[in-house]
Design a protein around this motif. Sequence first.
Motif, short mmCIF file in Angstrom:
data_model
loop_
_atom_site.label_atom_id
_atom_site.label_comp_id
_atom_site.label_asym_id
_atom_site.label_seq_id
_atom_site.Cartn_x
_atom_site.Cartn_y
_atom_site.Cartn_z
N TRP A 284 0.38 -0.72 0.05
CA TRP A 284 0.12 -0.55 0.07
C TRP A 284 0.50 1.28 -0.05
O TRP A 284 0.42 2.18 -0.01
CB TRP A 284 -1.39 -0.06 1.58
N ARG B 237 0.49 3.30 -2.99
CA ARG B 237 -0.90 3.37 -3.67
C ARG B 237 -2.11 3.98 -2.99
O ARG B 237 -2.42 4.63 -3.44
CB ARG B 237 -1.37 1.61 -4.40
N ALA C 215 -7.40 0.79 -5.93
CA ALA C 215 -6.12 1.33 -4.93
C ALA C 215 -7.14 0.75 -3.77
O ALA C 215 -6.99 1.14 -2.51
CB ALA C 215 -5.03 2.09 -4.38
#
Length: 272
Positions: free
Chosen positions: A153, A156, A220
């Motif tokens: 993550w 993103r 995302a």
Amino acid sequence: MMSDWNPQQYLKFKKERTQPAFDLASRIEIAAARALDIGCGPGNSTQVVKDLFPHTELTGVDSSAAMIETAQKEHPNLRFVQYDVSGPLDGLGGGYGLVFSNACLQWVPDHHNLLPRLMELLCPGGLLAVQVPVNFKEPIHQIIERTVELPQWRDRILYHRSFYTLRPEEYFDLLAGISADFTMWETVYMHRMPSHEAIMDWYSSTGLRPYLDAAVDQEARQGFYEEVFRQVKEAYPVQANGEIIFRFPRLFFIARGAPAGNAAGFGKASPH
């Protein structure tokens, strides 16, 4: 850059969000001639102050155009102005008997400088009344902070939150130096949530919102939401009646400005 606040999402839990504003306002013992509600949102906190002090000249301010538009629509008899208190405060004027702020200042940086500037808006003996969430140790906060740092993550979700809220001990020392008198207290609200989805709805309009806004794309955004949701379901057990306890600690303080003729002393003994 974050999108504007969503008043409709915020007001899904109007009762729960308004209770701390009432709890703060109900501890104010004197009516001010003029008052300012900083971070008024959709106007629910401003209405609380007005209901308790109907003769006070009251203005609600918020940095969000969407929130101000909703506040004016929902509370047409009150005055609202779009204003960002993270910058200079000159445009707010001064001489207020009450500067009130419910669940806003956690988004504003540098409280060591911010609070003295807010105190300067007061007339002699006026009150600064503030409530800020202190739920950093609660599961929802820990889940979000832990998840956004995971490798999948990090590139993103392009957001890392800065937490501006001070520790209670820091507020104590700060208020002791800038006010004639002050009081502090903490309340842990035990909100009754009908589902884990409700917790996600609550946080999607506040603490989770900037992370979702900073997602590189819709995939995302959706993936991060689902991962947080998965962990929320693990962290918050369901009670026997099917509801979920959503703990929410909040810190309150009320500080009094110096009386007339003692602007520099703030209640401390003045040399003779």
